[in-house]
Write an enzyme that holds these catalytic residues in place. Structure first.
Site, PDB file in Angstrom:
ATOM      1  N   SER A  37     -50.511  18.432  77.348  1.00  0.00           N
ATOM      2  CA  SER A  37     -49.775  17.612  78.226  1.00  0.00           C
ATOM      3  C   SER A  37     -50.154  15.997  78.066  1.00  0.00           C
ATOM      4  O   SER A  37     -51.300  15.776  77.603  1.00  0.00           O
ATOM      5  CB  SER A  37     -49.837  18.338  79.761  1.00  0.00           C
ATOM      6  OG  SER A  37     -49.536  19.575  79.701  1.00  0.00           O
ATOM      7  N   SER A  43     -55.484  11.396  72.441  1.00  0.00           N
ATOM      8  CA  SER A  43     -56.103   9.993  71.915  1.00  0.00           C
ATOM      9  C   SER A  43     -57.290   9.821  71.874  1.00  0.00           C
ATOM     10  O   SER A  43     -58.087   9.338  70.831  1.00  0.00           O
ATOM     11  CB  SER A  43     -55.049   8.744  72.156  1.00  0.00           C
ATOM     12  OG  SER A  43     -53.557   9.117  72.005  1.00  0.00           O
ATOM     13  N   GLY A 473      -4.700  10.208  57.756  1.00  0.00           N
ATOM     14  CA  GLY A 473      -4.384   8.993  58.518  1.00  0.00           C
ATOM     15  C   GLY A 473      -3.972   9.426  59.973  1.00  0.00           C
ATOM     16  O   GLY A 473      -3.977  10.519  60.209  1.00  0.00           O
ATOM     17  N   SER A 475      -2.196   9.953  63.880  1.00  0.00           N
ATOM     18  CA  SER A 475      -0.922  10.617  63.909  1.00  0.00           C
ATOM     19  C   SER A 475       0.149   9.702  64.283  1.00  0.00           C
ATOM     20  O   SER A 475       0.118   8.488  64.848  1.00  0.00           O
ATOM     21  CB  SER A 475      -1.311  11.543  65.533  1.00  0.00           C
ATOM     22  OG  SER A 475       0.030  11.969  66.060  1.00  0.00           O
ATOM     23  N   SER A 477       1.450   8.291  61.538  1.00  0.00           N
ATOM     24  CA  SER A 477       1.159   7.239  60.517  1.00  0.00           C
ATOM     25  C   SER A 477       2.366   7.625  59.461  1.00  0.00           C
ATOM     26  O   SER A 477       2.668   6.722  58.561  1.00  0.00           O
ATOM     27  CB  SER A 477      -0.151   7.152  59.726  1.00  0.00           C
ATOM     28  OG  SER A 477      -0.251   8.654  59.398  1.00  0.00           O
ATOM     29  N   GLY A 478       2.754   8.837  59.350  1.00  0.00           N
ATOM     30  CA  GLY A 478       3.814   9.047  58.428  1.00  0.00           C
ATOM     31  C   GLY A 478       3.324   9.939  57.205  1.00  0.00           C
ATOM     32  O   GLY A 478       4.022  10.378  56.286  1.00  0.00           O
ATOM     33  N   SER A 547      -7.196  14.945  59.827  1.00  0.00           N
ATOM     34  CA  SER A 547      -8.738  15.001  59.035  1.00  0.00           C
ATOM     35  C   SER A 547      -9.399  13.832  59.488  1.00  0.00           C
ATOM     36  O   SER A 547      -9.890  12.904  58.632  1.00  0.00           O
ATOM     37  CB  SER A 547      -8.506  15.271  57.771  1.00  0.00           C
ATOM     38  OG  SER A 547      -7.910  14.333  57.079  1.00  0.00           O
TER      39      SER A 547
END
Length: 636
Positions: A37, A43, A473, A475, A477-478, A547
């Site tokens: 803890s 250290s 590409g 939606s 975009s072709g 994609s």
């Protein structure tokens, strides 16, 4: 404290440096971690070990005394924690953030100690420090007893396969060296340790600040008859001895061909012992041979053991390359492309189930996909929680699939051959560390069935070279329009094609998938597998999918032979695509009716180096189709 002479290095260095180096070289090495803890004194303990082992030089001591006045928490006394907490943020906050490695040595052994963070948000740092450790020192503040973080770190130590555990009950000076306090803490810890599978541990009452039971027995604890911490660390058996008793395994790091007459396989022996004449098996290929020679820089050996780096030559010419494993012929490791593993997620970005990551296990590097986790482990309560993904510092159990078989052993049997890391393919960041538990039985029961008619036969009958034309590409975009036009023109040219359209596939094959990031990844993975089968049939496959992620497009590319995946970026600005909005999807997304829509509230990662780029602002679909065909036909 004015005793600088006590910090002189070993007198043998000044008298005979060669003798010192020779003696030092043959000392065994113990790697260990300290954990527990916050404020348990990890250290401080390491600082005390460095101080008492005379590993501090005069200038370091002077700096430590100065820093103790400026940053220390021990009044006017030396604050040993400052020897380890090197980051400014650590000194300011009084905590450990990063893993701090320190080296020290005694007359009997060399040590590398990792001071690991106590905070839960730094779990990945603790796992990093523990991954190579032989032993763990778990500190408990005698005033506080067993805490939640003690249980969490103990679980992680056990999970990571550390066999030797020291329970250091620290700050005994602050409870008056009370034996009853010590006994109660040990009993509480033993009950918990047994429940998680820690069969044995060594409990030592200490004071890191005062030095009690660190290097010698303390007069303040006459009721304790066990070893001091240093004595235990010097005498505990290191895992190297145990590794030598295991079956022989050596991952091939490098094929050594200095001339036409020599072909050796170089690597570090992970386990076991090897001698000339021993029968070996190459995994995963299964080819067998015998050891001809064991070669090193200093000459040939009659025997080599775990931990040694050697070059092995074989009596037969067998196919063996980097990433393969040379193993005992009669007791080879498993080889599989599917397994179950526990893993720690170490990246700010959450796990993407189904995405391809690099998996590195020893010298092997393969593409691996992770299924949605079976469950996440709450390391505080040890409960199994339902989870669809893992976020930073989370620990879970999931099934993994690799693109080809890898050689491995369960992590519990061999840490070197059962531990792996996952690497993001695009950022090259290490995103997870995992421990293989077992091979999936279906990986053994499902085999490739040889077929008489090959993909080359299919393509030859159609007089064409298979290709996957991957249209990506935004939606609107072709993509579908252009892909349809390309197929029409190829049909007229007597090419054998098939078009996989994003919307059409979601009516059947992928009707069970939504539009979350995980579902989008799985959508593309399935389409990629179908496209690959169609390419195997000799077809020119056209796919029209948003994609959005580069990683999944790369995953599909890697499924196919080189040159068959043609990425076509239908480059249309968002404003143009949104203006078309033939389906009304952008309008719905802007109004909040449609979630996870690419370009609005879900990202699109454009290709960085597509084979073909078309600009639908300047080109008509027919022009774009003709341009694409001009690019792909010379590739036949």
């Amino acid at each position: 404290m004015d005793t600088p002479s006590s910090f002189q290095t070993d007198a043998l260095i000044a008298e005979d440096i060669d003798a010192y180096l020779e003696a030092h070289q043959h000392k065994s090495l113990l790697r260990f971690i300290t954990c527990g803890s916050v404020d348990d004194g990890k250290s401080t303990l390491i600082g005390r070990l460095l101080y008492d082992s005379k590993m501090i030089f005069e200038d370091q001591l002077a700096a430590l005394e100065s820093d103790s006045i400026k940053h220390g928490t021990q009044g006017g006394d030396i604050d040993f924690a400052l020897l380890v907490d090197g980051l400014a943020a650590e000194r300011e906050q009084g905590i450990t953030i990063d893993v701090a490695y320190r080296f020290f040595t005694t007359a009997k052994r060399k040590f590398i100690v990792a001071d690991t963070p106590g905070h839960e948000q730094y779990t990945r740092n603790m796992v990093t420090g523990a991954s190579t450790a032989d032993l763990a020192v778990i500190l408990i503040d005698a005033r506080k007893g067993v805490l939640q973080q003690t249980r969490r770190h103990s679980y992680l130590v056990h999970l990571l396969g550390i066999r030797h555990v020291v329970l250091a009950v620290n700050k005994m000076d602050l409870v008056g060296y009370d034996q009853a306090v010590f006994d109660r803490i040990v009993a509480d810890y033993r009950a918990f340790a047994t429940s998680i599978g820690i069969a044995d541990f060594t409990a030592i009452p200490i004071s890191g600040f005062k030095g009690d039971n660190i290097t010698a027995a303390s007069a303040n604890t006459p009721w304790y008859g066990g070893p001091s911490l240093i004595h235990y660390l010097e005498t505990v058996e290191v895992d190297a001895a145990a590794a030598q008793a295991q079956p022989f395994r050596m991952p091939v790091q490098w094929v050594n061909r200095p001339n036409l007459d020599f072909r050796g396989f170089a690597g570090q022996i992970a386990s076991g012992t090897i001698r000339p004449g021993d029968a070996v098996r190459i995994v995963p290929s299964g080819k067998t041979s015998t050891i001809k020679t064991i070669t090193t820089f200093d000459g040939d050996l009659e025997e080599a053991v775990a931990g040694q780096s050697v070059t092995l030559t074989l009596a037969d010419e067998v196919d063996c390359s980097r990433g393969d494993l040379i193993a005992a012929a009669g007791d080879p490791p498993q080889a599989s492309d599917q397994f179950c593993a526990t893993f720690v997620w170490m990246d700010e970005e959450a796990l993407k189930p189904g995405r391809g990551y690099w998996l590195k296990l020893g010298t092997q590097m393969v593409t691996a996909t992770v299924q949605p986790p079976k469950y996440e482990i709450d390391v505080n309560s040890l409960e199994h929680l339902a989870a669809k993904t893992l976020t930073l510092n989370a620990i879970g159990v999931a099934e993994f699939a690799t693109d080809r078989p890898i050689a491995f052993e369960p992590y519990s049997a061999n840490r070197q051959l059962g531990g792996f890391i996952l690497i993001d393919k695009f950022t090259n960041a290490t995103v997870a560390a995992g421990m293989i538990e077992f091979n999936l039985r279906r990986a053994d029961n499902v085999h490739w069935q040889p077929v008489a008619i090959t993909r080359d036969n299919h393509a030859g009958m159609k007089n064409q070279k298979p290709k996957v034309l991957w249209f990506t590409g935004l939606s609107g975009s072709g993509k579908s329009t252009i892909a349809n036009e390309v197929e029409k023109q190829l049909f007229v040219m007597n090419r054998h094609t098939f078009l996989l359209d994003g919307d059409n596939v979601r009516h059947g094959l992928n009707r069970d998938l939504g539009f979350t990031e995980a579902d989008r990844i799985e959508n593309i993975r399935r389409v990629g597998e179908v496209a690959k089968l169609m390419a195997d049939a000799g077809l020119i496959v056209l796919t029209a999918f948003i994609s959005p992620f580069r990683a999944e497009r790369q995953m599909v590319r890697e499924m196919l032979p080189e040159g068959e995946f043609i990425e076509i970026f239908v480059d249309t600005p968002l404003s143009v695509a949104e203006a078309r909005d033939v389906k009304g999807l952008y309008k719905k997304a802007r109004s909040g009716q449609l979630k996870n829509f690419t370009g609005i509230d879900s990202p699109y990662e454009p290709p960085e180096a597509p084979e073909i780029r078309v600009n639908t602002v300047d080109m008509t679909p027919e022009e774009a189709a003709r341009f694409i065909i001009q690019q792909i036909l010379p590739l036949k």
